[in-house]
Design a protein around this motif. Structure first.
Motif, PDB file in Angstrom:
ATOM      1  N   GLU A  63      50.898  43.278  40.365  1.00  0.00           N
ATOM      2  CA  GLU A  63      49.411  43.518  40.874  1.00  0.00           C
ATOM      3  C   GLU A  63      48.616  44.704  39.559  1.00  0.00           C
ATOM      4  O   GLU A  63      47.566  43.859  39.648  1.00  0.00           O
ATOM      5  CB  GLU A  63      49.206  43.773  42.487  1.00  0.00           C
ATOM      6  CG  GLU A  63      47.670  43.018  42.722  1.00  0.00           C
ATOM      7  CD  GLU A  63      47.998  43.217  44.344  1.00  0.00           C
ATOM      8  OE1 GLU A  63      47.180  42.926  44.334  1.00  0.00           O
ATOM      9  OE2 GLU A  63      48.531  43.250  44.953  1.00  0.00           O
ATOM     10  N   GLN A  64      49.027  45.176  39.748  1.00  0.00           N
ATOM     11  CA  GLN A  64      48.325  45.939  39.493  1.00  0.00           C
ATOM     12  C   GLN A  64      47.520  45.948  37.589  1.00  0.00           C
ATOM     13  O   GLN A  64      46.758  46.390  36.736  1.00  0.00           O
ATOM     14  CB  GLN A  64      48.505  48.059  39.528  1.00  0.00           C
ATOM     15  CG  GLN A  64      47.155  48.713  39.048  1.00  0.00           C
ATOM     16  CD  GLN A  64      45.747  48.338  39.616  1.00  0.00           C
ATOM     17  OE1 GLN A  64      46.419  48.569  40.851  1.00  0.00           O
ATOM     18  NE2 GLN A  64      44.953  48.047  38.499  1.00  0.00           N
ATOM     19  N   TYR A  65      48.639  45.711  36.899  1.00  0.00           N
ATOM     20  CA  TYR A  65      49.333  44.701  36.069  1.00  0.00           C
ATOM     21  C   TYR A  65      47.877  44.235  35.870  1.00  0.00           C
ATOM     22  O   TYR A  65      47.411  44.339  34.670  1.00  0.00           O
ATOM     23  CB  TYR A  65      50.488  44.437  35.626  1.00  0.00           C
ATOM     24  CG  TYR A  65      50.573  44.057  33.953  1.00  0.00           C
ATOM     25  CD1 TYR A  65      49.991  45.267  33.068  1.00  0.00           C
ATOM     26  CD2 TYR A  65      50.598  43.071  33.865  1.00  0.00           C
ATOM     27  CE1 TYR A  65      50.305  44.656  31.607  1.00  0.00           C
ATOM     28  CE2 TYR A  65      50.113  42.267  32.194  1.00  0.00           C
ATOM     29  CZ  TYR A  65      50.192  42.990  30.974  1.00  0.00           C
ATOM     30  OH  TYR A  65      50.440  42.725  29.560  1.00  0.00           O
ATOM     31  N   GLU A  96      40.880  41.372  41.809  1.00  0.00           N
ATOM     32  CA  GLU A  96      41.795  41.536  43.073  1.00  0.00           C
ATOM     33  C   GLU A  96      42.801  39.674  43.738  1.00  0.00           C
ATOM     34  O   GLU A  96      43.650  40.620  43.819  1.00  0.00           O
ATOM     35  CB  GLU A  96      41.474  42.694  43.921  1.00  0.00           C
ATOM     36  CG  GLU A  96      40.790  43.840  43.311  1.00  0.00           C
ATOM     37  CD  GLU A  96      40.435  44.812  44.187  1.00  0.00           C
ATOM     38  OE1 GLU A  96      40.823  44.824  45.051  1.00  0.00           O
ATOM     39  OE2 GLU A  96      39.620  45.483  43.629  1.00  0.00           O
ATOM     40  N   ASP A  97      41.460  39.187  43.672  1.00  0.00           N
ATOM     41  CA  ASP A  97      41.995  38.374  44.230  1.00  0.00           C
ATOM     42  C   ASP A  97      43.398  37.619  43.745  1.00  0.00           C
ATOM     43  O   ASP A  97      44.368  36.485  44.236  1.00  0.00           O
ATOM     44  CB  ASP A  97      40.984  37.102  44.745  1.00  0.00           C
ATOM     45  CG  ASP A  97      40.026  37.852  45.621  1.00  0.00           C
ATOM     46  OD1 ASP A  97      40.342  38.532  46.010  1.00  0.00           O
ATOM     47  OD2 ASP A  97      39.359  36.711  45.635  1.00  0.00           O
ATOM     48  N   ILE A  98      43.060  36.625  42.442  1.00  0.00           N
ATOM     49  CA  ILE A  98      43.469  36.253  41.548  1.00  0.00           C
ATOM     50  C   ILE A  98      44.652  37.438  40.851  1.00  0.00           C
ATOM     51  O   ILE A  98      45.943  36.712  41.263  1.00  0.00           O
ATOM     52  CB  ILE A  98      43.709  35.646  40.154  1.00  0.00           C
ATOM     53  CG1 ILE A  98      41.548  35.156  39.956  1.00  0.00           C
ATOM     54  CG2 ILE A  98      43.833  36.264  39.378  1.00  0.00           C
ATOM     55  CD1 ILE A  98      40.925  34.962  38.852  1.00  0.00           C
ATOM     56  N   ALA A  99      44.941  38.460  40.858  1.00  0.00           N
ATOM     57  CA  ALA A  99      46.353  39.510  41.791  1.00  0.00           C
ATOM     58  C   ALA A  99      47.004  39.212  42.471  1.00  0.00           C
ATOM     59  O   ALA A  99      47.843  40.068  42.463  1.00  0.00           O
ATOM     60  CB  ALA A  99      45.345  40.783  40.822  1.00  0.00           C
ATOM     61  N   ALA A 100      46.456  39.123  43.590  1.00  0.00           N
ATOM     62  CA  ALA A 100      47.159  39.303  44.714  1.00  0.00           C
ATOM     63  C   ALA A 100      47.529  38.300  44.497  1.00  0.00           C
ATOM     64  O   ALA A 100      48.739  38.356  45.383  1.00  0.00           O
ATOM     65  CB  ALA A 100      46.252  39.421  45.369  1.00  0.00           C
ATOM     66  N   TYR A 101      47.530  37.357  44.770  1.00  0.00           N
ATOM     67  CA  TYR A 101      47.768  35.583  44.243  1.00  0.00           C
ATOM     68  C   TYR A 101      48.834  35.326  43.703  1.00  0.00           C
ATOM     69  O   TYR A 101      50.293  35.309  44.001  1.00  0.00           O
ATOM     70  CB  TYR A 101      47.053  34.524  44.762  1.00  0.00           C
ATOM     71  CG  TYR A 101      47.485  33.287  44.102  1.00  0.00           C
ATOM     72  CD1 TYR A 101      48.275  32.786  45.476  1.00  0.00           C
ATOM     73  CD2 TYR A 101      48.172  32.599  43.407  1.00  0.00           C
ATOM     74  CE1 TYR A 101      48.679  31.852  45.399  1.00  0.00           C
ATOM     75  CE2 TYR A 101      48.061  31.120  42.974  1.00  0.00           C
ATOM     76  CZ  TYR A 101      49.269  30.233  44.086  1.00  0.00           C
ATOM     77  OH  TYR A 101      49.700  29.634  44.021  1.00  0.00           O
TER      78      TYR A 101
END
Length: 107
Positions: A63-65, A96-101
């Motif tokens: 996610e952080q990447y 952040e939403d895209i990374a979480a998904y």
């Protein structure tokens, strides 16, 4: 010794407060935003023609990447014409939403 323990607890509490202040990504919203990503990043074996390079799959990526990469494209620190344009259109929360998904998808 007790002073050191109290100091350690205070430091831990401060870290938890900072972590909880960070907005978490909304996976449901992220899922609705990744439709443009799937065109390149969801096709097994897809490569661009000029220049030829592998396009990485993003399912299950850290996610952080993803957050760092999208912010890098948005700021211009990372360069790629398509990714720069895509990232420019996203808010910090959408990133952040895209990374979480994407990070929640199993490979």
């Amino acid at each position: 010794m007790k002073r050191l323990q109290v100091l350690g607890l205070a430091a831990m509490a401060a870290l938890l407060a900072v972590a909880s202040a960070h907005a978490a990504g909304d996976k449901a919203n992220g899922r609705s935003l990744v439709y443009t990503c799937a065109g390149c990043h969801g096709v097994t074996g897809y490569e661009n023609v000029y220049p030829t390079y592998h396009v990485p799959r993003l399912a299950g990526q850290n996610e952080q990447y993803i957050i760092s990469a999208l912010h890098g494209y948005k700021s211009g620190d990372r360069t790629h014409p398509t990714m720069g344009a895509q990232a420019q259109s996203l808010s910090d929360q959408e990133i952040e939403d895209i990374a979480a998904y994407l990070s929640s998808i199993t490979k």
